[in-house]
Design a protein around this motif. Structure first.
Motif, PDB file in Angstrom:
ATOM      1  N   THR A   1       0.798  -1.223   0.000  1.00 31.53           N
ATOM      2  CA  THR A   1       0.000   0.000   0.000  1.00 31.53           C
ATOM      3  C   THR A   1       0.834   1.278   0.000  1.00 31.53           C
ATOM      4  OG1 THR A   1      -0.097   0.075   2.427  1.00 31.53           O
ATOM      5  CG2 THR A   1      -1.796  -1.210   1.286  1.00 31.53           C
TER       6      THR A   1
ATOM      7  N   VAL B   1     -10.190  -7.655  -5.535  1.00 26.62           N
ATOM      8  CA  VAL B   1      -9.422  -7.210  -4.371  1.00 26.62           C
ATOM      9  C   VAL B   1     -10.258  -6.201  -3.614  1.00 26.62           C
ATOM     10  CG1 VAL B   1      -7.419  -5.864  -3.633  1.00 26.62           C
ATOM     11  CG2 VAL B   1      -7.146  -7.663  -5.342  1.00 26.62           C
ATOM     12  N   HIS B   2     -10.384  -6.412  -2.322  1.00 28.03           N
ATOM     13  CA  HIS B   2     -11.186  -5.543  -1.463  1.00 28.03           C
ATOM     14  C   HIS B   2     -10.282  -4.788  -0.485  1.00 28.03           C
ATOM     15  CE1 HIS B   2     -14.686  -7.737  -2.962  1.00 28.03           C
ATOM     16  NE2 HIS B   2     -14.075  -8.867  -2.626  1.00 28.03           N
ATOM     17  N   ASP B   3     -10.743  -3.634  -0.065  1.00 32.67           N
ATOM     18  CA  ASP B   3     -10.081  -2.835   0.985  1.00 32.67           C
ATOM     19  C   ASP B   3      -8.662  -2.426   0.595  1.00 32.67           C
ATOM     20  OD1 ASP B   3     -12.369  -3.285   2.611  1.00 32.67           O
ATOM     21  OD2 ASP B   3     -11.536  -5.200   3.249  1.00 32.67           O
ATOM     22  N   TYR B   4      -8.482  -2.085  -0.679  1.00 32.70           N
ATOM     23  CA  TYR B   4      -7.167  -1.634  -1.133  1.00 32.70           C
ATOM     24  C   TYR B   4      -7.164  -0.119  -1.245  1.00 32.70           C
ATOM     25  CZ  TYR B   4      -2.750  -1.579  -3.735  1.00 32.70           C
ATOM     26  OH  TYR B   4      -1.448  -1.355  -4.131  1.00 32.70           O
ATOM     27  N   ASP B   5      -6.388   0.529  -0.392  1.00 31.72           N
ATOM     28  CA  ASP B   5      -6.335   1.995  -0.329  1.00 31.72           C
ATOM     29  C   ASP B   5      -4.873   2.435  -0.330  1.00 31.72           C
ATOM     30  OD1 ASP B   5      -6.971   4.697   0.044  1.00 31.72           O
ATOM     31  OD2 ASP B   5      -6.973   4.485   2.226  1.00 31.72           O
TER      32      ASP B   5
ATOM     33  N   SER C   1      -4.200   0.180   4.369  1.00 29.76           N
ATOM     34  CA  SER C   1      -5.201  -0.864   4.571  1.00 29.76           C
ATOM     35  C   SER C   1      -4.554  -2.247   4.587  1.00 29.76           C
ATOM     36  CB  SER C   1      -6.233  -0.796   3.451  1.00 29.76           C
ATOM     37  OG  SER C   1      -5.581  -0.918   2.189  1.00 29.76           O
TER      38      SER C   1
ATOM     39  N   PRO D   1      -5.376  -5.321   2.428  1.00 34.59           N
ATOM     40  CA  PRO D   1      -6.234  -5.778   1.330  1.00 34.59           C
ATOM     41  C   PRO D   1      -6.606  -7.254   1.466  1.00 34.59           C
ATOM     42  CG  PRO D   1      -4.282  -4.627   0.513  1.00 34.59           C
ATOM     43  CD  PRO D   1      -4.054  -4.900   1.962  1.00 34.59           C
TER      44      PRO D   1
END
Length: 309
Positions: free
Chosen positions: A54, A294-298, A271, A273
């Motif tokens: 990240t 892919v979820h929760d990638y910030d 995050s 991910p």
């Protein structure tokens, strides 16, 4: 306050160690590196965890498309270029410039790859790189008088899936791209060269041995790709992902990546991910890019840096 347990801190710690303590050396590319030998990192893969870093944006779909391309056995950049994946273009482009003297830019070169079958065949092929070795390792059969003919290719990936399903405690659950007889014909010998797998209960873990690792640009792709492949293999074998163990030979940072290192070390991981496989295809060779989420990638913004060819 940043969580010191974030999986990315071990990568940032290694990056700092290599830059501050690494042996400075000239290398094949002429750019120069700082290098340490033999580091290891471990990344959890349970419950969709994935080492997708990240501190700079990683183009994970590009890494996934490359992995799917490896699994086809293709060695020509044309299929990648058609998907707007440019990460392999520099090597055939460099060869074209050297051998023809034409100082063509990347966009023009790729346009010719897409538009001209003969040009693509002549200049887009990379030699027997990763995918060739993974799914079609050459064998030879004697035909008499000291002559040989090509035999059936060995599909290491298919054999691995069969082993995971039918002999999960084997210590031979591995594949490699390091075909000594064909290294000179490759645009780039395999860096992430040997993958070994281990089943404990219902958990599948992967150990990746990487002989040479560009920590600034290459490693974030390599880590995500290995985790993705492990998730795919686990799904095909009725297992769950366990852990990715990465071990490097020459782990290095290029001298012209100082700005990249400096900026990465200023940033804090964000995050955590999560990778999701959206369906189970009939085989390991039938996944498409639409099968991955892919979820929760910030992530922090991308940092541009030159590729050493």
């Amino acid at each position: 306050m940043a969580d010191a347990r974030h999986f990315e801190h071990q990568y940032l710690d290694l990056l700092r160690r290599v830059w501050e303590q690494g042996d400075e050396r000239r290398d094949r590319t002429g750019v120069g590196t700082r290098s340490l030998f033999g580091p290891t990192m471990r990344f959890p893969l349970k419950d969709g965890a994935v080492p997708l870093f990240t501190t700079k944006r990683v183009a994970w779909k590009t890494a996934a498309r490359e992995m799917l391309w490896f699994l086809t056995g293709d060695t020509n950049i044309r299929a990648l270029v058609a998907q707007k994946v440019h990460i392999w273009t520099d090597w055939p482009l460099d060869r074209y410039r050297r051998e023809t003297g034409e100082d063509v830019d990347r966009d023009a070169f790729e346009s010719r790859i897409l538009d001209d079958d003969d040009f693509a065949a002549a200049w887009g092929d990379l030699g027997p790189v990763y995918g060739k070795q993974w799914v079609d390792w050459d064998t030879y059969e004697p035909v008499g008088d000291g002559l040989f003919r090509r035999g059936p290719g060995i599909n290491q990936i298919a054999a691995l899936v069969d082993g995971l399903r039918n002999n999960p405690t084997s210590r031979r659950l591995l594949f490699t791209g390091w075909n000594v007889a064909q290294l000179d014909g490759m645009a780039l010998p395999p860096c992430h060269m040997t993958y070994q797998f281990h089943v404990a209960g219902k958990r599948l873990s992967c150990m990746l041995w990487q002989r040479s690792c560009d920590l600034g640009l290459g490693f974030p792709f390599n880590a995500f790709s290995a985790a993705l492949l492990t998730a795919m293999l686990a799904q095909q074998s009725d297992l769950e992902p366990g852990e990715l163990v990465w071990s490097g030979g020459d782990a290095h940072v290029y001298l012209n990546h100082e700005h990249l290192v400096t900026e990465l070390l200023r940033r804090e991981p964000r995050s955590v991910p999560r990778l999701e496989l959206l369906r189970r295809p009939p085989s390991i060779f039938d996944y498409t890019i639409e099968d991955f989420a892919v979820h929760d990638y910030d992530p922090h913004p991308h940092i541009a840096a030159p590729v050493a060819v």
